[in-house]
Design an enzyme around this catalytic site. Structure first.
Site, short mmCIF file in Angstrom:
data_model
loop_
_atom_site.label_atom_id
_atom_site.label_comp_id
_atom_site.label_asym_id
_atom_site.label_seq_id
_atom_site.Cartn_x
_atom_site.Cartn_y
_atom_site.Cartn_z
N HIS A 245 0.82 -1.21 0.00
CA HIS A 245 0.00 0.00 0.00
C HIS A 245 0.86 1.27 0.00
O HIS A 245 1.90 1.36 0.65
CB HIS A 245 -0.99 0.02 1.16
CG HIS A 245 -0.40 -0.16 2.52
ND1 HIS A 245 -1.15 -0.44 3.62
CD2 HIS A 245 0.88 -0.11 2.96
CE1 HIS A 245 -0.39 -0.55 4.67
NE2 HIS A 245 0.85 -0.35 4.31
N ASN A 246 0.39 2.23 -0.79
CA ASN A 246 0.97 3.58 -0.89
C ASN A 246 2.37 3.62 -1.48
O ASN A 246 3.07 4.63 -1.38
CB ASN A 246 0.95 4.28 0.48
CG ASN A 246 -0.46 4.48 0.99
OD1 ASN A 246 -0.91 3.76 1.88
ND2 ASN A 246 -1.18 5.42 0.40
#
Length: 346
Positions: A245-246
């Site tokens: 994520h991210n």
């Protein structure tokens, strides 16, 4: 001229398409592409690596695409190009049977929920699911069994092969290729621990992918925890890659198989990560970095160049000896520091 039924091309046709020069008979027809050693008299081949030069003299190909410096060694008609490997890439797409299939339209077993929008000439395969709020651009192909989650967007001319999952709220640019089994926008690995058990953190971001991105089979790109996971334009991702994520991947970067990138790491433009490379979380990798296969990166990289970690393969007996030395390095370093201090650093 090109024969649209048999997909036969004259060398003149191909030379015009590639910007190449024909040395020999430009009217020779070809209907396929093969290696120097396997090509038959109706196929074109290529020479892009000098390691295969030994096969040139005995080739049975109708013609060979190669660098001008090798034209004098070619026993058949040749097409000369400064970058024959790039020419080979163009030829491979030209003879790709998948690209030559006629449009199939929307299969009757596909499920398209109310509120989804399909552009012109979109193809949807058997048992595919298009959820509400999805927008699919013109000429996109959604393969059999694939799922496009609610409110996602798929750009024009993109192709999802069979059994691809695009989760809700994902944005995919134009001309993307997603291979079977890949998952775009699954939950990131986010949990909080209270001392005895884990508590899930809802992943509220999405994934935004640029144009011309390719993702290999069984790769995962997780949605952001709050903001989005970002994949730039022309990024190429091999099979069985994990992007947490991210993470941010810059334009024109390439990731080989089994790369793993932990959360919130930023990879620059024109980077190359070899097979099995691991990047720890919250790092910054600048533009123009190449990391060789099986390396582990635990600190940010701020200068372009080639980076490696780990040791190469060796006999087990030698490795066992070296492993003992590894354990002694800290003691050796301390002893060396004492000696330098005793001798005044000389």
């Amino acid at each position: 001229m090109t024969d649209a039924i048999s997909h036969r091309y004259t060398l003149h046709d191909l030379a015009e398409r590639l910007g190449a020069r024909v040395v020999g008979d430009s009217n020779v027809p070809v209907s396929g592409l093969a290696t120097l050693s396997d090509a038959g008299p109706d196929e074109i081949s290529f020479l892009a690596n000098k390691a295969y030069l030994k096969h040139l003299a005995s080739t049975r190909a109708a013609a060979v695409l190669l660098h001008p410096s090798h034209a004098g060694e070619c026993p058949v008609t040749c097409l000369t190009l400064d970058n024959p490997y790039l020419g080979y890439a163009e030829l491979s797409r030209l003879f790709d049977p998948l690209a030559q299939r006629p449009p199939q339209g929307v299969h009757p077993s596909a499920v398209i929920e109310a509120g989804a929008t399909l552009g012109t000439d979109v193809q949807v395969g058997p048992n595919a699911v298009i959820e509400a709020g999805v927008v699919i651009g013109a000429r996109a192909v959604i393969g059999p069994g694939s799922v496009v989650g609610a409110d996602s967007r798929i750009g024009a001319d993109s192709r999802l092969h069979a059994n691809v999952t695009v989760c809700h709220g994902v944005v995919i640019g134009e001309r993307a290729i997603l291979h079977s089994g890949c998952v775009i926008g699954g939950d990131g690995f986010g949990f909080a621990h209270d001392g005895s058990r884990w508590h899930k953190i809802a992943q509220l971001g999405g994934v935004v992918m640029g144009d011309d991105v390719e993702v290999g089979s069984c790769s995962s790109i997780d949605r952001g925890a709050l903001g989005d996971t970002l994949i730039g334009n022309d990024v190429k991702i091999d099979s069985q890659v994990q992007i947490a994520h991210n993470v941010q991947i810059g334009d024109h970067s390439a990731l080989a198989g089994c790369v793993g990138i932990a959360g919130s790491t930023k990879v620059g433009k024109h980077c190359m990560l070899g097979g099995g490379v691991g990047l720890s979380g919250h790092l910054t990798i600048c533009d123009g970095v190449q990391v060789t296969g099986m390396s582990l990166v635990t600190n940010s990289i701020h200068e372009p160049g080639v980076y490696s970690s780990g040791t190469g393969a060796m006999s087990n007996a030698q490795w066992r000896k070296n492993a003992v030395r590894f354990k002694q390095l800290d003691d050796i370093a301390k002893r060396l520091a004492r000696l330098e201090k005793h001798h005044g650093g000389r």
